[in-house]
Design a protein around this motif. Structure first.
Motif, PDB file in Angstrom:
ATOM      1  N   GLU A  87      11.846  41.504 -33.322  1.00 51.81           N
ATOM      2  CA  GLU A  87      10.779  41.747 -32.361  1.00 51.81           C
ATOM      3  C   GLU A  87       9.415  41.661 -33.038  1.00 51.81           C
ATOM      4  O   GLU A  87       8.436  41.200 -32.440  1.00 51.81           O
ATOM      5  N   ASP A  88       9.359  42.082 -34.313  1.00 57.15           N
ATOM      6  CA  ASP A  88       8.097  42.008 -35.071  1.00 57.15           C
ATOM      7  C   ASP A  88       7.626  40.565 -35.213  1.00 57.15           C
ATOM      8  O   ASP A  88       6.428  40.283 -35.149  1.00 57.15           O
ATOM      9  N   GLY A 122      15.674  37.281 -25.867  1.00 56.04           N
ATOM     10  CA  GLY A 122      15.483  38.516 -25.109  1.00 56.04           C
ATOM     11  C   GLY A 122      14.674  39.584 -25.811  1.00 56.04           C
ATOM     12  O   GLY A 122      13.999  40.389 -25.150  1.00 56.04           O
ATOM     13  N   LYS A 123      14.712  39.622 -27.132  1.00 56.36           N
ATOM     14  CA  LYS A 123      13.942  40.630 -27.873  1.00 56.36           C
ATOM     15  C   LYS A 123      12.440  40.459 -27.674  1.00 56.36           C
ATOM     16  O   LYS A 123      11.662  41.409 -27.844  1.00 56.36           O
ATOM     17  N   ALA A 124      12.031  39.229 -27.342  1.00 55.82           N
ATOM     18  CA  ALA A 124      10.604  38.960 -27.173  1.00 55.82           C
ATOM     19  C   ALA A 124      10.106  39.272 -25.764  1.00 55.82           C
ATOM     20  O   ALA A 124       8.901  39.442 -25.546  1.00 55.82           O
ATOM     21  N   VAL A 125      11.025  39.359 -24.784  1.00 58.48           N
ATOM     22  CA  VAL A 125      10.630  39.463 -23.376  1.00 58.48           C
ATOM     23  C   VAL A 125       9.708  40.644 -23.092  1.00 58.48           C
ATOM     24  O   VAL A 125       8.666  40.482 -22.423  1.00 58.48           O
ATOM     25  N   ASP A 174      12.382  29.845 -19.892  1.00 60.68           N
ATOM     26  CA  ASP A 174      13.190  29.276 -20.974  1.00 60.68           C
ATOM     27  C   ASP A 174      14.117  30.312 -21.615  1.00 60.68           C
ATOM     28  O   ASP A 174      15.239  30.003 -21.998  1.00 60.68           O
ATOM     29  N   ILE A 175      13.638  31.570 -21.737  1.00 66.05           N
ATOM     30  CA  ILE A 175      14.434  32.614 -22.392  1.00 66.05           C
ATOM     31  C   ILE A 175      15.528  33.134 -21.455  1.00 66.05           C
ATOM     32  O   ILE A 175      16.684  33.312 -21.853  1.00 66.05           O
ATOM     33  N   LYS A 176      15.163  33.439 -20.230  1.00 69.48           N
ATOM     34  CA  LYS A 176      16.086  33.919 -19.183  1.00 69.48           C
ATOM     35  C   LYS A 176      16.611  35.336 -19.444  1.00 69.48           C
ATOM     36  O   LYS A 176      16.594  36.188 -18.565  1.00 69.48           O
ATOM     37  N   GLU A 177      17.090  35.600 -20.645  1.00 69.10           N
ATOM     38  CA  GLU A 177      17.739  36.876 -20.946  1.00 69.10           C
ATOM     39  C   GLU A 177      16.775  38.063 -20.774  1.00 69.10           C
ATOM     40  O   GLU A 177      15.709  38.110 -21.375  1.00 69.10           O
ATOM     41  N   GLY A 178      17.168  39.018 -19.948  1.00 64.21           N
ATOM     42  CA  GLY A 178      16.426  40.266 -19.824  1.00 64.21           C
ATOM     43  C   GLY A 178      15.134  40.194 -19.033  1.00 64.21           C
ATOM     44  O   GLY A 178      14.352  41.153 -19.041  1.00 64.21           O
TER      45      GLY A 178
END
Length: 614
Positions: free
Chosen positions: A62-63, A91-94, A118-122
């Motif tokens: 995430e960092d 997903g960690k970036a969402v 593009d990420i979709k997750e979360g």
């Protein structure tokens, strides 16, 4: 990571290769490496930039996402790099991206929305809906596209409403509606067929096809009547995607034009449409086209069957009968017409097909025989028998014999028996035997010993009756006997194993070989085939080894195979080498290693090949 400080220091080395390798190594680093790698993205060397990007993706925390987000405000290269990194982190970036939606910079809002898609997750998708009304058109377009990618069906009413937006946004809305399979949007999308922009009309047509809703057929057909030549093809493609109802006559002329004028890709689409709409008026064109294609050319390998299958779906019996009388159709087209009438089981075609049995052209006679076999009416039996008796071409005669067998024509049994003893071509004789077995195998095989040697030979090869094959396995003719023994193995009947094993004691090595082939067919790993490895005949030993390979696989004591490496018959040694390749392992390797000094160069080469494999 112990040497992380040294690697970070190397990112400032004047040598770009050193900097690149340091960046690559830092992919295994921790949070201490993130900021130096971010700075390395500004490096003047493309290789260093790429290595730094990959390292950040590999760290993937995430960092990393948090420290990469500011790069979205930089130049195009750094911005695109940041998008790749953030997308890869997933997903960690969402959670870090939602604040960007409130940014005053239109581009930043757009980038955030693109990333969500593009990420979709979360992703909390409902948070995107308000941006369909954003002040910036690019943001609205990006929102529509991402809603489609995120499969957010709850957004369909909002997207339909957004079809009133400017053209640029509409393209993305149409794409999203297609992704969402929003069939309820068909009426509103159909309205776009009346706008002035040809590009937007094209997009609307394409989307209607993607939705595959029957409600779209009527507006597309209405539009087709006045569509420009450029738009007719996409309309037809979309109609075909939806699935044309049968006998939709208004479409057939367009499909015919598309087939005539388009490239092969367009022709394929037209063919599917013709099949769906049952375009019988296209029959002559399709037959003529197929007749002009040379089947020996690789590029035509799939084209002729495709045309043929289209015609079979259309089922244009009356049209094909008319073509059969035409003097203009090409030779290959006429042959295809005959085949099609056969596969359509056209009873009306029987008189015409019988007349073609007298045609000067062999291939048309042969095609007619095959067609009559498909139709399989009693009235075709006698004409086929006449072909069998009198045709000058053996290929046509063979086709007729085969046709009578396929039909299982009882009336042909006695005439074929009468012709059998006088047939001089063995391939036709074999075909007669097969047909007689199909027609009435009990009557035909009831007195098998009364037939001539050639007939017994053919029966031994093709019969699947145990008692018949047992009789022929004792036949006075050695060739008949050998074939019968091998065929017994193909029956895969465990009760026959004892009989096959008994032939391993026959004084004739040819018979022993045949028995080994039959045993191999049954895949029986019995002791007797191992005993045959000691046979005094070279080829019997070879076939024994092959039988062991097929029947026992690698579940064999390796010592038995190693012993065969010392055989004085080179084909056996080669076969044993191949067997050791199957078994594998250190012991096989050591056994083969000794063959590197063998006197025969072929064996040395084979051993070396397998050693390298092991």
């Amino acid at each position: 990571m112990k040497n992380i400080k040294k690697l970070i220091a190397k990112l400032k080395n004047p040598n770009p290769s050193v900097r690149r390798m340091a960046a690559e190594a830092l992919s295994e680093g921790d949070e201490r490496a993130i900021y130096p790698l971010i700075k390395a993205l500004y490096d003047e060397n493309a290789g260093v930039q790429d290595a730094a990007m990959r390292a950040l993706i590999n760290i993937g925390t995430e960092d990393v996402a948090y420290m990469t987000i500011p790069l979205l405000r930089e130049n195009a290269l750094l911005r695109n790099t940041a998008l790749i990194i953030i997308t890869s982190i997933g997903g960690k970036a969402v959670p870090l991206l939602y604040t960007l939606l409130r940014d005053k910079d239109d581009d930043i809002r757009k980038f955030a929305i693109d990333l969500f898609g593009d990420i979709k997750e979360g992703v909390e998708v409902d948070k995107l809906l308000p941006f369909l009304k954003d002040s910036n058109a690019n943001v609205r377009a990006a929102t529509a596209k991402s809603l489609g990618k995120l499969n957010y069906k709850e957004s369909i009413p909002n997207l339909i409403e957004t079809l009133q937006d400017e053209e640029w946004v509409c393209f993305s809305v149409l794409e999203a509606l297609g992704d969402l399979q929003a069939t309820e949007a068909v009426p509103e999308i159909a309205k776009l067929l009346n706008v002035e922009s040809e590009a937007l009309i094209y997009a609307a047509i394409e989307t209607l096809g993607r939705l595959r809703s029957v409600e779209a057929i009527e507006p597309l057909m209405r539009f087709l009547k006045h569509a420009s030549d450029e738009l007719k093809v996409p309309v037809i493609k979309s109609l075909i995607q939806i699935g044309l109802p049968p006998n939709l006559q208004n479409i057939c002329n367009h499909l015919i034009s598309m087939f005539k004028e388009g490239d092969w890709e367009d022709k394929e689409i037209a063919l599917k449409g013709m099949a769906d709409a049952k375009c019988k008026e296209a029959t002559y064109l399709l037959i003529d086209t197929a007749g002009s294609l040379d089947p020996s050319l690789p590029e035509n390998e799939d084209k002729i069957p495709l045309i043929k299958n289209t015609l079979l779906n259309i089922q244009p019996e009356e049209e094909l009968l008319q073509i059969l009388d035409s003097q203009e159709i090409k030779f290959r087209g006429k042959a295809l017409t005959i085949e099609l009438l056969g596969e359509l089981k056209s009873k009306q075609a029987i008189p015409k097909l019988i007349s073609y049995l007298e045609d000067m052209r062999r291939d048309l006679r042969k095609a007619s025989v095959g067609a009559l076999a498909h139709i399989a009416e009693p009235e075709v039996v006698e004409p086929l028998l006449e072909v069998t008796r009198r045709d000058v071409d053996s290929h046509v005669r063979k086709s007729a014999v085969n046709a009578l067998g396929i039909m299982q024509a009882k009336e042909a049994f006695v005439p074929l028996i009468e012709m059998l003893e006088h047939e001089k071509y063995f391939d036709i004789l074999e075909c007669m035997v097969l047909s007689l077995i199909k027609i009435d195998h009990q009557s035909f095989l009831s007195d098998v010993t009364s037939y001539s040697r050639n007939i017994r030979h053919a029966i031994a090869k093709h019969a699947r009756d145990v008692e018949t094959l047992k009789i022929l396995a004792r036949d006075p003719d050695k060739q008949v006997k050998m074939i019968a023994i091998m065929t017994l193995g193909k029956l895969n009947d465990a009760e026959l194993m004892e009989l096959l094993i008994s032939f391993l004691k026959d004084p004739d090595p040819e018979i022993r070989k045949s028995a080994l082939v039959g045993i191999a067919e049954m895949e029986c790993c019995c002791q007797e085939i191992f005993d045959a490895l000691n046979d005094h005949d070279d080829w019997v030993r070879f076939y024994a080894l092959q039988s062991i390979l097929l029947s026992c696989g690698n579940n064999v004591d390796i010592e038995i195979i190693k012993k065969m490496l010392n055989d004085n018959f080179n084909p056996i040694v080669i076969a044993a080498i191949d067997y050791l390749r199957l078994i594998g392992g250190q012991e096989a390797y050591e056994a083969l290693f000794q063959l590197r000094e063998h006197s025969n160069p072929e064996i040395r080469e084979k051993a070396e090949e397998v050693i390298n494999y092991l």
